[in-house]
Design a protein around this motif. Sequence first.
Motif: not given
Length: 94
Positions: A27-31, A54-67
Amino acid sequence: MSQADAATQQASAGCRPGCGACCIAPSISSPIPGMPEGKPAGMRCVQLDEHNLCRLFGDSRRPAVCEKFSYDPALCGNHRDEALSAIIQLEQLT
Protein backbone atom coordinates in the motif's frame (compact mmCIF):
# COMPACT_ATOMS: atom_id res chain seq x y z
CA MET A 1 12.00 8.80 -21.45
CA SER A 2 12.03 5.79 -23.75
CA GLN A 3 11.22 2.28 -22.51
CA ALA A 4 14.85 1.24 -23.04
CA ASP A 5 16.11 4.26 -21.07
CA ALA A 6 13.66 3.52 -18.23
CA ALA A 7 14.76 -0.12 -18.08
CA THR A 8 18.44 0.89 -18.07
CA GLN A 9 17.88 3.46 -15.33
CA GLN A 10 15.98 1.01 -13.15
CA ALA A 11 18.56 -1.74 -13.70
CA SER A 12 21.39 0.64 -12.76
CA ALA A 13 19.54 1.31 -9.48
CA GLY A 14 19.58 -2.42 -8.78
CA CYS A 15 15.95 -3.05 -9.75
CA ARG A 16 14.95 -5.98 -11.90
CA PRO A 17 13.40 -4.25 -14.94
CA GLY A 18 9.97 -5.59 -15.72
CA CYS A 19 9.31 -6.80 -12.16
CA GLY A 20 7.04 -4.09 -10.77
CA ALA A 21 6.30 -6.02 -7.57
CA CYS A 22 7.02 -2.98 -5.38
CA CYS A 23 4.51 -1.01 -7.49
CA ILE A 24 1.74 -3.56 -6.92
CA ALA A 25 2.08 -5.41 -3.61
CA PRO A 26 2.49 -2.65 -0.99
CA SER A 27 0.00 0.00 0.00
CA ILE A 28 1.18 3.56 -0.60
CA SER A 29 -0.47 6.24 1.52
CA SER A 30 1.15 9.26 -0.11
CA PRO A 31 -0.22 10.85 -3.29
CA ILE A 32 0.95 9.49 -6.62
CA PRO A 33 0.35 11.39 -9.87
CA GLY A 34 -2.95 9.93 -11.08
CA MET A 35 -3.69 8.44 -7.64
CA PRO A 36 -4.10 11.40 -5.26
CA GLU A 37 -5.12 9.15 -2.35
CA GLY A 38 -2.24 6.72 -2.88
CA LYS A 39 -3.08 3.07 -3.49
CA PRO A 40 -4.13 0.02 -1.50
CA ALA A 41 -2.01 -3.13 -1.28
CA GLY A 42 -2.37 -5.37 -4.31
CA MET A 43 -3.49 -2.59 -6.66
CA ARG A 44 -1.32 -1.83 -9.65
CA CYS A 45 0.05 1.73 -9.57
CA VAL A 46 -1.16 3.82 -12.52
CA GLN A 47 2.45 4.85 -13.10
CA LEU A 48 3.51 1.26 -13.81
CA ASP A 49 3.56 0.84 -17.58
CA GLU A 50 2.63 -2.23 -19.63
CA HIS A 51 6.21 -3.49 -19.33
CA ASN A 52 6.17 -3.16 -15.52
CA LEU A 53 8.48 -0.16 -15.60
CA CYS A 54 7.85 2.86 -13.37
CA ARG A 55 7.02 5.95 -15.42
CA LEU A 56 8.19 8.13 -12.51
CA PHE A 57 11.58 6.48 -11.92
CA GLY A 58 14.05 9.35 -11.54
CA ASP A 59 11.21 11.92 -11.58
CA SER A 60 10.80 14.38 -8.69
CA ARG A 61 7.06 13.56 -8.60
CA ARG A 62 7.80 9.98 -7.54
CA PRO A 63 6.60 9.46 -3.94
CA ALA A 64 9.31 9.40 -1.29
CA VAL A 65 8.24 5.94 -0.13
CA CYS A 66 8.86 4.63 -3.66
CA GLU A 67 12.20 6.42 -3.86
CA LYS A 68 13.31 4.75 -0.61
CA PHE A 69 12.18 1.29 -1.68
CA SER A 70 15.30 -0.27 -3.13
CA TYR A 71 16.24 -3.63 -4.53
CA ASP A 72 17.21 -6.19 -1.92
CA PRO A 73 18.02 -9.73 -3.08
CA ALA A 74 16.57 -11.20 0.12
CA LEU A 75 13.25 -9.43 -0.47
CA CYS A 76 13.10 -9.49 -4.26
CA GLY A 77 14.19 -13.10 -4.68
CA ASN A 78 15.14 -14.56 -8.03
CA HIS A 79 12.08 -13.52 -9.99
CA ARG A 80 8.96 -11.37 -9.89
CA ASP A 81 6.71 -14.00 -8.28
CA GLU A 82 9.08 -14.33 -5.34
CA ALA A 83 9.18 -10.56 -4.93
CA LEU A 84 5.38 -10.26 -5.03
CA SER A 85 5.02 -13.01 -2.44
CA ALA A 86 7.63 -11.53 -0.08
CA ILE A 87 6.29 -7.97 -0.31
CA ILE A 88 2.69 -9.13 0.19
CA GLN A 89 3.82 -11.03 3.29
CA LEU A 90 5.56 -7.91 4.66
CA GLU A 91 2.49 -5.80 3.92
CA GLN A 92 0.30 -8.21 5.86
CA LEU A 93 2.66 -8.05 8.85
CA THR A 94 2.48 -4.25 9.05
